[in-house]
Design an enzyme around this catalytic site. Structure first.
Site, mmCIF file in Angstrom:
data_model
loop_
_atom_site.group_PDB
_atom_site.id
_atom_site.type_symbol
_atom_site.label_atom_id
_atom_site.label_comp_id
_atom_site.label_asym_id
_atom_site.label_seq_id
_atom_site.Cartn_x
_atom_site.Cartn_y
_atom_site.Cartn_z
ATOM 1 N N GLU A 1 10.360 -4.720 4.716
ATOM 2 C CA GLU A 1 10.461 -6.111 4.258
ATOM 3 C C GLU A 1 10.225 -6.200 2.754
ATOM 4 O O GLU A 1 10.963 -6.872 2.022
ATOM 5 C CB GLU A 1 9.404 -6.979 4.969
ATOM 6 C CG GLU A 1 9.609 -7.161 6.461
ATOM 7 C CD GLU A 1 8.910 -6.113 7.312
ATOM 8 O OE1 GLU A 1 8.712 -4.975 6.822
ATOM 9 O OE2 GLU A 1 8.579 -6.430 8.463
ATOM 10 N N GLY B 1 -4.949 -1.864 4.814
ATOM 11 C CA GLY B 1 -4.130 -2.995 4.345
ATOM 12 C C GLY B 1 -4.805 -4.333 4.576
ATOM 13 O O GLY B 1 -4.874 -5.177 3.686
ATOM 14 N N ARG B 2 -5.350 -4.531 5.768
ATOM 15 C CA ARG B 2 -5.945 -5.844 6.083
ATOM 16 C C ARG B 2 -7.333 -6.017 5.477
ATOM 17 O O ARG B 2 -7.969 -7.048 5.667
ATOM 18 C CB ARG B 2 -5.959 -6.057 7.589
ATOM 19 C CG ARG B 2 -6.610 -4.947 8.384
ATOM 20 C CD ARG B 2 -6.279 -5.056 9.873
ATOM 21 N NE ARG B 2 -6.779 -3.925 10.645
ATOM 22 C CZ ARG B 2 -6.133 -2.781 10.819
ATOM 23 N NH1 ARG B 2 -4.954 -2.604 10.243
ATOM 24 N NH2 ARG B 2 -6.648 -1.821 11.550
ATOM 25 N N LYS C 1 8.981 -0.620 14.501
ATOM 26 C CA LYS C 1 9.612 -0.203 13.234
ATOM 27 C C LYS C 1 10.657 0.876 13.511
ATOM 28 O O LYS C 1 11.764 0.838 12.974
ATOM 29 C CB LYS C 1 8.553 0.399 12.296
ATOM 30 C CG LYS C 1 7.677 -0.588 11.566
ATOM 31 C CD LYS C 1 6.842 0.183 10.536
ATOM 32 C CE LYS C 1 5.642 -0.577 10.067
ATOM 33 N NZ LYS C 1 4.737 0.223 9.233
ATOM 34 N N LYS D 1 0.840 -1.201 0.000
ATOM 35 C CA LYS D 1 0.000 0.000 0.000
ATOM 36 C C LYS D 1 0.876 1.252 0.000
ATOM 37 O O LYS D 1 0.667 2.170 -0.770
ATOM 38 C CB LYS D 1 -0.927 -0.027 1.219
ATOM 39 C CG LYS D 1 -1.831 1.181 1.301
ATOM 40 C CD LYS D 1 -2.808 1.087 2.450
ATOM 41 C CE LYS D 1 -3.543 2.415 2.620
ATOM 42 N NZ LYS D 1 -4.523 2.412 3.690
ATOM 43 N N GLU E 1 -5.087 -6.902 14.563
ATOM 44 C CA GLU E 1 -4.558 -5.583 14.196
ATOM 45 C C GLU E 1 -5.692 -4.552 14.237
ATOM 46 O O GLU E 1 -5.475 -3.384 14.521
ATOM 47 C CB GLU E 1 -3.899 -5.618 12.811
ATOM 48 C CG GLU E 1 -2.963 -4.445 12.564
ATOM 49 C CD GLU E 1 -2.144 -4.556 11.286
ATOM 50 O OE1 GLU E 1 -2.691 -4.311 10.202
ATOM 51 O OE2 GLU E 1 -0.936 -4.874 11.363
ATOM 52 N N HIS F 1 -4.659 -33.285 16.600
ATOM 53 C CA HIS F 1 -3.524 -34.078 17.074
ATOM 54 C C HIS F 1 -2.442 -33.190 17.675
ATOM 55 O O HIS F 1 -1.305 -33.620 17.827
ATOM 56 C CB HIS F 1 -2.976 -34.919 15.918
ATOM 57 C CG HIS F 1 -3.992 -35.909 15.432
ATOM 58 N ND1 HIS F 1 -4.136 -37.151 15.994
ATOM 59 C CD2 HIS F 1 -4.968 -35.799 14.494
ATOM 60 C CE1 HIS F 1 -5.148 -37.784 15.390
ATOM 61 N NE2 HIS F 1 -5.670 -36.977 14.485
HETATM 62 O O1 F6P Z 1 1.794 -4.320 9.895
HETATM 63 C C1 F6P Z 1 1.533 -2.993 9.607
HETATM 64 C C2 F6P Z 1 1.074 -2.789 8.205
HETATM 65 O O2 F6P Z 1 0.935 -1.434 7.992
HETATM 66 C C3 F6P Z 1 -0.234 -3.521 7.887
HETATM 67 O O3 F6P Z 1 -1.349 -2.859 8.318
HETATM 68 C C4 F6P Z 1 -0.100 -3.647 6.417
HETATM 69 O O4 F6P Z 1 -1.006 -4.579 5.921
HETATM 70 C C5 F6P Z 1 1.341 -4.063 6.286
HETATM 71 O O5 F6P Z 1 2.008 -3.298 7.271
HETATM 72 C C6 F6P Z 1 1.962 -3.862 4.952
HETATM 73 O O6 F6P Z 1 1.965 -2.515 4.568
HETATM 74 P P1 F6P Z 1 2.168 -2.099 3.068
HETATM 75 O O7 F6P Z 1 1.075 -2.684 2.269
HETATM 76 O O8 F6P Z 1 2.146 -0.606 3.064
HETATM 77 O O9 F6P Z 1 3.507 -2.628 2.614
#
Ligand code: F6P
Length: 531
Positions: free
Chosen positions: A204, A255-256, A500, A198, A341, A372
């Site tokens: 990452e 995002g979620r 972060k 987003k 979240e 199990h």
């Molecule tokens: O974990 C925090 C967060 O902002 C989530 O809400 C989001 O889904 C994820 O990081 C990834 O963010 P982005 O889509 O901006 O890379």
């Protein structure tokens, strides 16, 4: 301003009394014995699924009080405000409009914007799915959190509808093990990378995208424009990364809550345009149900109310999700982000500390595997953990005998949790593997099941794009319901920021070895890592 929240209502005080006089001692076995119509009364039909709520520790009186709570908290008005595009995400001053992503063209806010991107994306999808022309065989989604979990959950769930020649890979972790293991086996000329973020700033995802591009070029890949596509609200940053092809979305998509947007590109690549539209249609039908069904027959509302009842009155700290469908293996992980979240908050909309508990821990594994592992604790542990069983009537495979076994297992677990086994029953049984040396009364205690452990069973006729869309939308609205009653902002996630920021501070220290000003534990660990 005083946030309208559950504990400030008359219904809340009434529920507290009701719990003391009634709820605390509620026994599911007695409830079924006393009410032959209980299954029918607590069976809810919703788009794409049937829900059996009858094995929950509620009766008509409890539900009436919970529904009163919903109306005192103005749940319907809050829902309508969300659906109309009010900026209910107050800490980010944003609307919350994932429902607009699945509304048919002409309905709902931003309809033209939504459908223009959707059409462009689905046209692109069909061009990639023409594998003879595109040459693409492998799709690698690079994203994390909401930019990963939706596609990672839905693609295997809908495997029966998927393109037979496309293989999907999901890379999320900043741990280089993740992407290395995926890249090792990929032919660059046949690989399409989807960089999903987003913000297009997430550490990452940026690290993995850079690693993917470096690998692609090092392996002789030449056409980055053809082999990399971005899904993001930050089109400029994607262009800066060197990606020409971008499908956008908007800040009002959390995002979620984003699998319905361009973030769903891998899902659409897997199942094709028509099936992706069916996924959206299932979600839209659930949105209509949430928007229009009376609250007493409104599935996400009822489940959200029971969640509040369990969390705030019974004090249950977690809920286990048990999908009896291997394709839904990642559903618990998806729901963890969606619910924890969203509702893992400790202040209300005014920033006032909350005097009651919010999000439970959500966890689980597909049945029968969980049986199990941790079902022992569900049956005989000291905590009561409500379980959510998901059963699918018709499988998409041919192994009818195994499917019957799967269904029997799911039904049996819910039954066992509820019925339990009294010590006298255990005494009367022969247990061939039990120790002969132990007194029968002692042995029987070990073989006693307390029972009265609640569960919900969600029944799908088939796991299709439509029913999966409806199921996921149902969960979204359920989370909205409990969050609204709690008076919290279910749509921000400030709780991920501190880690972060500290990571950004520690990263250069790992290179320089500078531990100055750090707490003793972090400094000590760092010295050991660097030694
Ligand atoms: O974990 C925090 C967060 O902002 C989530 O809400 C989001 O889904 C994820 O990081 C990834 O963010 P982005 O889509 O901006 O890379």
């Amino acid at each position: 301003m005083n946030t309208l929240r559950c504990d400030r209502t008359h219904a809340w005080a009434g529920l507290r009394d009701h719990y003391e006089t009634h709820g605390r001692r509620f026994d599911l076995r007695e409830a079924f014995a006393g009410d032959p119509g209980r299954f029918d009364a607590f069976g809810i039909e919703a788009p794409g699924l049937f829900a059996d709520l009858s094995k929950n520790r509620v009766d008509a009186a409890t539900m009436k009080r919970l529904l009163d709570l919903a109306s005192e908290c103005r749940l319907a008005q809050r829902r309508d405000a969300m659906l109309a595009g009010a900026a209910i995400n107050t800490t980010e001053d944003r609307a919350v409009l994932h429902t607009a992503l699945r509304a048919p063209r002409g309905l709902g806010p931003y309809s033209d914007d939504v459908h223009n991107v959707l059409e462009a994306m689905l046209a692109y999808v069909e061009s990639v799915r023409d594998t003879r022309a595109s040459g693409i065989r492998h799709i690698v989604n690079i994203g994390i959190g909401g930019s990963d979990l939706g596609p990672q959950m839905a693609v295997p769930a809908l495997e029966a509808f998927a393109h037979p020649e496309l293989v999907f890979h999901f890379v999320s972790n900043v741990d280089g093990h993740d992407i290395s293991a995926v890249l090792r086996h990929l032919p660059p000329a046949e690989t399409l990378f989807v960089v999903a973020s987003k913000t297009f700033t997430t550490q990452e995802t940026m690290a993995n995208a850079q690693a993917a591009r470096a690998w692609f070029l090092a392996k002789g890949g030449t056409d980055v424009a053809k082999h990399f596509v971005a899904t993001t609200t930050n089109v400029a940053a994607a262009a800066g990364f060197g990606i020409d092809k971008t499908f956008g979305f908007w800040d009002w998509v959390g995002g979620r809550y984003s699998l319905w947007s361009a973030i769903g590109l891998p899902i659409a690549l897997a199942i094709g345009a028509d099936n992706f539209r069916a996924l959206l249609a299932g979600a839209h039908d659930m949105d209509r149900h949430f928007a229009t069904a009376p609250l007493a027959k409104n599935l996400p509302v009822l489940l959200g109310l029971i969640d509040v009842w369990y969390r705030n009155f019974h004090g249950f700290t977690s809920r286990s999700v048990a999908p009896y469908h291997q394709g839904l293996e990642r559903l618990p992980a998806y729901l963890q982000q969606l619910e924890m979240e969203s509702n893992g908050k400790c202040v209300d909309l005014d920033g006032e500390p909350l005097p009651f508990a919010t999000s439970p821990v959500v966890w689980g594994e597909p049945g029968t595997n969980g049986q199990h592992a941790y079902f022992q604790m569900l049956h005989q542990g000291t905590d009561v953990i409500p379980v959510e069983f998901l059963l699918v009537k018709h499988p998409t495979h041919e192994l009818a005998d195994q499917h019957a076994k799967l269904l029997a297992n799911g039904l049996a677990q819910a039954q066992a949790l509820m019925l339990g086994k009294h010590t006298s029953e255990a005494m009367a049984e022969r247990a061939p593997t039990a120790a002969k040396s132990l007194a029968p009364e002692i042995l029987a205690r070990h073989r006693t099941f307390p029972g009265n452990r609640p569960s919900t069973t969600l029944l799908l006729d088939r796991l299709t794009p439509y029913s999966l869309g409806a199921l996921v939308a149902m969960y979204e609205h359920r989370v909205f319901t409990s969050g609204a009653l709690w008076g919290i902002n279910s749509f921000d996630q400030w709780g991920v920021e501190l880690g972060k920021a500290l990571c950004n501070d520690l990263l250069p220290r790992l290179a320089s070895g500078n531990t100055e000003g750090l707490d003793a534990s972090t400094a000590g660990l760092m010295r050991r890592l660097l030694a």
